[in-house]
Design an enzyme around this catalytic site. Structure first.
Site, PDB file in Angstrom:
ATOM      1  N   ASP A  71     -69.214 -21.044  19.982  1.00 31.52           N
ATOM      2  CA  ASP A  71     -69.183 -20.366  21.278  1.00 31.52           C
ATOM      3  C   ASP A  71     -69.404 -21.414  22.367  1.00 31.52           C
ATOM      4  O   ASP A  71     -70.540 -21.724  22.710  1.00 31.52           O
ATOM      5  CB  ASP A  71     -70.283 -19.305  21.369  1.00 31.52           C
ATOM      6  CG  ASP A  71     -70.034 -18.098  20.495  1.00 31.52           C
ATOM      7  OD1 ASP A  71     -69.271 -17.222  20.917  1.00 31.52           O
ATOM      8  OD2 ASP A  71     -70.614 -18.031  19.394  1.00 31.52           O
ATOM      9  N   ARG A 141     -70.236 -14.669  32.677  1.00 30.86           N
ATOM     10  CA  ARG A 141     -69.285 -15.062  31.630  1.00 30.86           C
ATOM     11  C   ARG A 141     -67.882 -14.545  31.944  1.00 30.86           C
ATOM     12  O   ARG A 141     -66.916 -14.928  31.287  1.00 30.86           O
ATOM     13  CB  ARG A 141     -69.747 -14.527  30.278  1.00 30.86           C
ATOM     14  CG  ARG A 141     -71.106 -15.046  29.850  1.00 30.86           C
ATOM     15  CD  ARG A 141     -71.651 -14.271  28.668  1.00 30.86           C
ATOM     16  NE  ARG A 141     -70.848 -14.485  27.463  1.00 30.86           N
ATOM     17  CZ  ARG A 141     -70.934 -13.747  26.366  1.00 30.86           C
ATOM     18  NH1 ARG A 141     -71.778 -12.707  26.327  1.00 30.86           N
ATOM     19  NH2 ARG A 141     -70.185 -14.010  25.318  1.00 30.86           N
ATOM     20  N   HIS A 172     -64.008  -9.556  24.870  1.00 33.54           N
ATOM     21  CA  HIS A 172     -64.309  -8.760  23.682  1.00 33.54           C
ATOM     22  C   HIS A 172     -63.474  -7.484  23.778  1.00 33.54           C
ATOM     23  O   HIS A 172     -63.728  -6.653  24.637  1.00 33.54           O
ATOM     24  CB  HIS A 172     -65.786  -8.389  23.632  1.00 33.54           C
ATOM     25  CG  HIS A 172     -66.735  -9.560  23.768  1.00 33.54           C
ATOM     26  ND1 HIS A 172     -67.046 -10.128  24.990  1.00 33.54           N
ATOM     27  CD2 HIS A 172     -67.436 -10.259  22.840  1.00 33.54           C
ATOM     28  CE1 HIS A 172     -67.917 -11.119  24.806  1.00 33.54           C
ATOM     29  NE2 HIS A 172     -68.172 -11.231  23.517  1.00 33.54           N
ATOM     30  N   HIS A 184     -75.822  -6.646  21.351  1.00 33.73           N
ATOM     31  CA  HIS A 184     -76.681  -7.335  20.388  1.00 33.73           C
ATOM     32  C   HIS A 184     -77.803  -6.405  19.918  1.00 33.73           C
ATOM     33  O   HIS A 184     -78.318  -6.552  18.812  1.00 33.73           O
ATOM     34  CB  HIS A 184     -77.296  -8.586  21.012  1.00 33.73           C
ATOM     35  CG  HIS A 184     -76.321  -9.693  21.237  1.00 33.73           C
ATOM     36  ND1 HIS A 184     -75.588  -9.792  22.394  1.00 33.73           N
ATOM     37  CD2 HIS A 184     -75.947 -10.742  20.457  1.00 33.73           C
ATOM     38  CE1 HIS A 184     -74.813 -10.870  22.318  1.00 33.73           C
ATOM     39  NE2 HIS A 184     -75.006 -11.458  21.159  1.00 33.73           N
ATOM     40  N   ASP A 256     -66.796  -9.661  16.446  1.00 35.54           N
ATOM     41  CA  ASP A 256     -68.053 -10.181  16.947  1.00 35.54           C
ATOM     42  C   ASP A 256     -69.039 -10.144  15.775  1.00 35.54           C
ATOM     43  O   ASP A 256     -68.775  -9.536  14.733  1.00 35.54           O
ATOM     44  CB  ASP A 256     -68.545  -9.335  18.123  1.00 35.54           C
ATOM     45  CG  ASP A 256     -69.390 -10.141  19.110  1.00 35.54           C
ATOM     46  OD1 ASP A 256     -69.847 -11.239  18.741  1.00 35.54           O
ATOM     47  OD2 ASP A 256     -69.603  -9.664  20.244  1.00 35.54           O
TER      48      ASP A 256
END
Length: 483
Positions: A71, A141, A172, A184, A256
């Site tokens: 990443d 991001r 994503h 997460h 992911d």
């Protein structure tokens, strides 16, 4: 009784594992030799450049076409520069500059560095449209909140990376930018119609498919109209009907990390999550960061068992392994990357800084940095103006544990430069800024997603659109704190 060797090798060919520490343990190399698709490198695997190059060489001893992913987004998400902060601005800064040629050059520069170290897949760029100011996991991001701008820069980023032989993985899918939860830790929901997704979230994915991205990463988000109660990672309607059928993507679908709660909780563990993702149309399964040989064998065993009991069609797993092998073949064909100007990232970061107000008269200020937690995607990476201040006093405080009067006494007549990230959603942040500005000369440096919030009464509000090492130096230069 052990697994059928042929089925085990087939299952391993769909898995992207990881290992602890700076040196690949023997099991990590052995699994590559036995068919494991590859490994992802995290900050714990990176001590210095020479060590990383030695690690990738060791993995290639297992199999020359092993996939080695990382990443490396620039900006706030960096693995190679986790000890210092990235020398490149991230997507929000590049979107603010809005020069797609610059975006392409920055991503080519990142790719050159990766290629030189033997890394073949960059799990970037993030192409989500950040339409929610409170988004805790995307923010800087993202290239921005405008789908057309994000689409243009996403395509430029993919082209830049792949021009130097590093495979891009746009993420994503079908879009994590409208969420206000972190996948997460939980399963976020984006409760909108497919029509809204096509207008708001999907244009960047259409653009990267057109640009030839070699891979697309799934999102552990729930879109009830498409995915029902589960995440997109487990949705054939998303991964096959939408991504492949409607948008024409023919490359590798990468999940992911399956250890994330948005997937693992929904499936009942990493093994069941792997089976569900493959059945839905995923090709390469990112197991996660905390991986050992036992976990890899467990997941491979779950896949083999699912083939045996009919939950998975063997032809589907073979298709996934073939697409992953095609990705590996593409990366092996890469040539020698060109050289890139070393100051490129810092020059780009300077172009991104935006100033509202007046920033002169800041000789010898007190610099106050407000503590901000990091997401799991970012990790604990140094940020702020500190590395760029020559002899100036800097204090670091928690917004809810300090008060304006105490900082005013410490400043003792000096101007105050207050540095924060995502101040509009930092507990106590906005209130502290307003109280300080009411009594003292304050300049605010926002190094996160600025949103719509602006403080009242400050001399200046400076936005960097990111907290990388390059962003910090750019802000210090604009404020006249370094030459």
């Amino acid at each position: 009784m052990g697994l059928d060797p042929g089925l085990r090798r087939l299952a391993l060919g769909t898995l992207l594992a990881a290992y602890p520490g700076p040196v690949p343990p023997q099991w990590a190399v052995d699994l590559v030799a036995e068919g494991l698709a590859g490994h992802t490198l995290f900050g714990t695997n990176v001590h210095d450049r020479a060590q990383v190059a030695a690690s990738t060489l060791a993995l290639r001893a297992g199999r020359p076409d092993v996939l080695i992913a990382i990443d490396e987004e620039g900006g706030d998400v960096t693995r190679l520069a986790h000890a210092t902060g990235s020398p490149y601005p991230g997507n929000a800064a590049l979107g603010a500059v809005d020069d797609t040629a610059l975006t392409g050059r920055v991503y080519a520069a990142i790719g050159v560095e990766l290629a030189a170290l033997g890394i073949t897949v960059d799990l970037a760029p993030t192409v989500d449209v950040n339409t929610a100011d409170e988004n805790p996991v995307i923010g800087t991001r993202s290239f921005g909140a405008d789908p057309a701008r994000v689409a243009a820069h996403s395509a430029a980023a993919v082209e830049g990376l792949q021009s130097v032989g590093v495979a891009a993985c746009a993420k994503h899918f079908p879009g994590h930018g409208a969420t206000v939860a972190d996948s997460h830790h939980e399963l976020p929901t984006v409760d909108v119609s497919p029509a809204v997704l096509r207008e708001r979230d999907l244009p960047p994915f259409a653009a990267v498919v057109e640009a030839g991205t070699r891979a697309v990463m799934t999102a552990h988000i729930r879109v009830p109209a498409l995915t029902g109660d589960g995440p997109a990672t487990f949705s054939r309607a998303v991964l096959v009907d939408l991504l492949r059928g409607e948008y024409g993507f023919t490359g590798t679908v990468i999940t992911d990390a399956l250890e994330m709660q948005g997937a693992a909780l929904a499936a009942g563990g990493v093994g069941p999550a792997a089976v569900r993702a493959l059945a839905a149309g995923a090709d390469l399964l990112c197991i996660g960061a905390k991986v050992d040989a036992a976990l890899v064998e467990h997941v491979a065993g779950e896949i083999v068992a699912a083939i045996g009991d009919g939950r998975l069609d063997r032809a589907r797993v073979e298709e996934a392994a073939d697409r992953t092998a095609a990705l590996a073949a593409w990366t092996r064909a890469a040539g020698i990357p060109p050289t890139i100007p070393t100051d490129l990232g810092y020059a780009a970061a300077r172009r991104a800084v935006r100033v509202e107000g007046v920033v002169d008269g800041l000789a010898r200020p007190l610099v106050v940095q407000l503590h901000a937690t990091a997401t799991m995607a970012e990790g604990r990476v140094p940020w702020g103006l500190g590395p760029h201040l020559d002899g100036l006093e800097e204090v670091r405080v928690v917004a809810t544990e300090t008060d304006a009067a105490a900082l005013g006494r410490l400043a003792d007549g000096r101007p105050i430069v207050l540095v924060g990230r995502h101040l509009h959603r930092l507990p106590g942040g906005a209130a502290l800024v307003d109280a300080l500005a009411a009594a003292y000369p304050v300049t605010v440096v926002e190094m996160g997603w600025p949103g719509r919030w602006r403080p009242t009464g400050v001399r200046a509000f400076v936005t960097t659109y990111g907290a990388s090492h390059a962003n910090g130096r750019a802000a210090a230069e604009v404020l006249g704190l370094i030459g």
